[in-house]
Design a protein around this motif. Structure first.
Motif, short mmCIF file in Angstrom:
data_model
loop_
_atom_site.label_atom_id
_atom_site.label_comp_id
_atom_site.label_asym_id
_atom_site.label_seq_id
_atom_site.Cartn_x
_atom_site.Cartn_y
_atom_site.Cartn_z
N UNK A 193 46.13 23.89 51.41
CA UNK A 193 46.04 24.50 50.08
C UNK A 193 47.33 24.39 49.28
N UNK A 194 48.48 24.53 49.92
CA UNK A 194 49.74 24.71 49.19
C UNK A 194 50.19 23.50 48.39
N UNK A 195 49.64 22.33 48.64
CA UNK A 195 50.03 21.18 47.86
C UNK A 195 49.62 21.32 46.40
N UNK A 196 48.46 21.89 46.16
CA UNK A 196 47.93 21.99 44.80
C UNK A 196 47.70 23.42 44.31
N UNK A 197 47.84 24.38 45.23
CA UNK A 197 47.52 25.77 44.89
C UNK A 197 48.62 26.71 45.36
N UNK A 198 48.77 27.79 44.63
CA UNK A 198 49.63 28.90 45.06
C UNK A 198 48.72 29.87 45.82
N UNK A 199 49.06 30.15 47.05
CA UNK A 199 48.23 31.08 47.83
C UNK A 199 48.55 32.51 47.40
#
Length: 188
Positions: free
Chosen positions: A160-166
């Motif tokens: 997830x962290x490549x394109x999204x802020x968790x």
């Protein structure tokens, strides 16, 4: 994706397996992270268990890989847009404020999940959110011709962290103690 859900007999088995589903976790997540004015796409709506309560408060579109479930959803929710859609390709020209799935993306292989997340990023409006649930673990198995890929929190963070802020990621109880993971993420 498996052919399991395309077969009416096995799709009916799934409907019976999900009788008594408790939507309270998803309801709490929606009330915390999703505005009632947001446009939402559900990936893998199945028989519409989550849609039964979401449609009363949100503008939502359903989708499923299974033509059987798509037809069932169209009958059950005639005013709601429903799409036959592969969660990996996510072929849509629309953009959404939120995309969610409840125990759907665990049917995808690791590379398919990465592709799905990339396609979801494209389909989200700026600042759009994802809400997804997964089974927790570090193995794969097949049950009734269905493949299940279990994920560790660290593995999901990497994806997830490549394109999204968790925004949130944690384990929770569904059938057994801490057997599931919820991920809430925001488009970067």
């Amino acid at each position: 994706m498996s052919e399991f859900y395309k077969n009416e007999k096995t799709a009916q088995q799934y409907i019976q397996m999900t009788e008594g589903y408790d939507p309270s976790l998803m309801q709490a997540l929606f009330s915390k992270w999703i505005k009632t004015t947001d446009t939402i796409l559900e990936l893998g709506s199945g028989p519409g268990r989550d849609l039964e309560w979401i449609t009363t408060n949100y503008e939502v579109e359903g989708s499923d890989y299974s033509p059987f479930f798509v037809n069932l959803l169209k009958e059950k929710f005639p005013a709601m847009p429903v799409h036959q859609m592969d969660a990996t390709a996510l072929e849509t020209d629309k953009s959404y404020d939120a995309i969610f799935s409840n125990k759907v993306l665990h049917h995808l292989e690791h590379d398919q999940l990465a592709e799905s997340l990339q396609q979801q990023w494209k389909a989200l409006k700026p600042g759009g959110k994802l809400l997804h649930t997964f089974w927790w673990g570090a193995h794969e198995e097949e049950i009734m011709e269905l493949k299940f890929k279990y994920y560790e929190i660290e593995d999901l963070k990497i994806l997830f962290e490549e394109q999204f802020e968790i925004l949130e990621i944690y384990r929770y109880d569904e059938i057994e103690e801490k057997d599931s993971i919820i991920v809430v993420a925001k488009k970067k």
